[in-house]
Motif scaffolding. Sequence first.
Motif, mmCIF file in Angstrom:
data_model
loop_
_atom_site.group_PDB
_atom_site.id
_atom_site.type_symbol
_atom_site.label_atom_id
_atom_site.label_comp_id
_atom_site.label_asym_id
_atom_site.label_seq_id
_atom_site.Cartn_x
_atom_site.Cartn_y
_atom_site.Cartn_z
ATOM 1 N N PRO A 1 53.033 -10.145 -1.814
ATOM 2 C CA PRO A 1 51.936 -9.463 -1.135
ATOM 3 C C PRO A 1 52.017 -9.707 0.373
ATOM 4 O O PRO A 1 52.831 -10.500 0.862
ATOM 5 N N ALA A 2 51.129 -9.043 1.084
ATOM 6 C CA ALA A 2 50.999 -9.302 2.518
ATOM 7 C C ALA A 2 50.255 -10.631 2.720
ATOM 8 O O ALA A 2 49.954 -11.354 1.784
ATOM 9 N N SER A 3 49.942 -10.936 3.957
ATOM 10 C CA SER A 3 49.534 -12.283 4.373
ATOM 11 C C SER A 3 48.320 -12.832 3.635
ATOM 12 O O SER A 3 47.259 -12.211 3.600
ATOM 13 N N CYS A 4 48.488 -14.038 3.076
ATOM 14 C CA CYS A 4 47.389 -14.757 2.443
ATOM 15 C C CYS A 4 47.855 -16.172 2.124
ATOM 16 O O CYS A 4 48.921 -16.359 1.525
ATOM 17 N N TYR A 5 47.046 -17.165 2.517
ATOM 18 C CA TYR A 5 47.403 -18.576 2.332
ATOM 19 C C TYR A 5 46.181 -19.320 1.806
ATOM 20 O O TYR A 5 45.110 -19.278 2.409
ATOM 21 N N LEU A 6 46.351 -19.980 0.682
ATOM 22 C CA LEU A 6 45.291 -20.769 0.059
ATOM 23 C C LEU A 6 45.468 -22.224 0.475
ATOM 24 O O LEU A 6 46.524 -22.816 0.232
ATOM 25 N N VAL A 7 44.450 -22.794 1.103
ATOM 26 C CA VAL A 7 44.506 -24.172 1.602
ATOM 27 C C VAL A 7 43.450 -24.977 0.850
ATOM 28 O O VAL A 7 42.269 -24.592 0.824
ATOM 29 N N GLN A 8 43.859 -26.106 0.257
ATOM 30 C CA GLN A 8 42.959 -26.882 -0.589
ATOM 31 C C GLN A 8 43.048 -28.370 -0.278
ATOM 32 O O GLN A 8 44.120 -28.884 0.057
ATOM 33 N N ALA A 9 41.928 -29.041 -0.406
ATOM 34 C CA ALA A 9 41.864 -30.495 -0.237
ATOM 35 C C ALA A 9 40.664 -31.019 -1.009
ATOM 36 O O ALA A 9 39.711 -30.292 -1.284
ATOM 37 N N GLU A 10 40.730 -32.293 -1.351
ATOM 38 C CA GLU A 10 39.650 -32.952 -2.077
ATOM 39 C C GLU A 10 38.664 -33.595 -1.105
ATOM 40 O O GLU A 10 39.042 -34.101 -0.051
ATOM 41 N N GLN A 11 37.401 -33.560 -1.482
ATOM 42 C CA GLN A 11 36.369 -34.328 -0.778
ATOM 43 C C GLN A 11 35.227 -34.599 -1.753
ATOM 44 O O GLN A 11 34.728 -33.672 -2.411
ATOM 45 N N GLU A 12 34.871 -35.869 -1.849
ATOM 46 C CA GLU A 12 33.725 -36.287 -2.656
ATOM 47 C C GLU A 12 33.795 -35.743 -4.077
ATOM 48 O O GLU A 12 32.818 -35.214 -4.635
ATOM 49 N N GLY A 13 34.993 -35.843 -4.667
ATOM 50 C CA GLY A 13 35.140 -35.538 -6.079
ATOM 51 C C GLY A 13 35.297 -34.084 -6.444
ATOM 52 O O GLY A 13 35.292 -33.737 -7.633
ATOM 53 N N ARG A 14 35.458 -33.214 -5.456
ATOM 54 C CA ARG A 14 35.706 -31.819 -5.804
ATOM 55 C C ARG A 14 36.719 -31.195 -4.866
ATOM 56 O O ARG A 14 36.973 -31.684 -3.758
ATOM 57 N N THR A 15 37.332 -30.121 -5.335
ATOM 58 C CA THR A 15 38.339 -29.417 -4.557
ATOM 59 C C THR A 15 37.678 -28.346 -3.703
ATOM 60 O O THR A 15 36.916 -27.518 -4.205
ATOM 61 N N TRP A 16 37.983 -28.378 -2.404
ATOM 62 C CA TRP A 16 37.540 -27.339 -1.479
ATOM 63 C C TRP A 16 38.699 -26.390 -1.231
ATOM 64 O O TRP A 16 39.852 -26.822 -1.089
ATOM 65 N N SER A 17 38.397 -25.097 -1.160
ATOM 66 C CA SER A 17 39.427 -24.079 -1.031
ATOM 67 C C SER A 17 39.044 -23.069 0.040
ATOM 68 O O SER A 17 37.942 -22.494 -0.003
ATOM 69 N N ILE A 18 39.935 -22.866 0.992
ATOM 70 C CA ILE A 18 39.749 -21.804 1.974
ATOM 71 C C ILE A 18 40.964 -20.889 1.925
ATOM 72 O O ILE A 18 42.062 -21.299 1.540
#
Length: 263
Positions: A26-43
């Motif tokens: 596909p065209a441009s798209c990047y999933l960035v993930q990290a843990e904080q306080e017991g859950r996964t954050w996703s941008i």
Amino acid sequence: MTPPRLDFVDVTIIGCSGSFAGPDSPASCYLVQAEQEGRTWSIVLDLGNGALGSLQRHIRPYAVDAVLLSHLHVDHCIDMCGLYVMMKYVPGGPGRGPVRTWGPSGTGAHLARAYGDVDSEDLLGVFAFSDLRHRDSFRVGPFEVTPYRVRHPVEAYAFRVEARGRVLAYTGDTDECDALGDLMAGADLVLADSAFVDGRDTVTGIHLSGSRAAAAAVRAGGVERLMLTHMPAWNDPEVCRAQAAAVWPGEVEIAKPGATYSV
């Protein structure tokens, strides 16, 4: 869907084809993930054509915490129309409020026109829009994001994403400009536009080539990894890699759709 490791920021290449969806990406798209306080954050950085389908292999899109749109060319934003449908009509509702969305000025009105039969007020029930501003940082969970206005024919931004002591620099679409120095300085990973090829593409003010991306990373100083992305299907990635390698002192990596890299 494998969660990110606790000690790392994980970057998944959802799409890395430049200008339009290619046969393998596909065209441009990047999933960035990290843990904080017991859950996964996703941008999500950009959501270009074809990206929403591939994104579903890695996360339920309506579970994304925020979307950051570098600019409003279709290869970076048009699948927001599909995300609107998913958020509005998923059976039982998405179980959450509007998705925080940052983009250039007028993003909501632009997407309403692109969808065709909604107005920007209707979109506000699905997306909570904020305008990007040069060097005006904001937080999403563990992520501190600093946008930098870059050099492209439309209002466009690069993103410096910091979390867990690590730094991801994403150039978006840009040619050489002063902002790339602060964007890239000390980055653990630079995702660099490499749409142009030296000797073939001579117009200025639109995209980097591999060599210009590498030169910007060298000037910035302290960059650990350089990864080329946003190559249209007619580019030979090995040519782009070779042009960057003539400048970059380490390994030049090529973004691979579907791959996850730990920063």
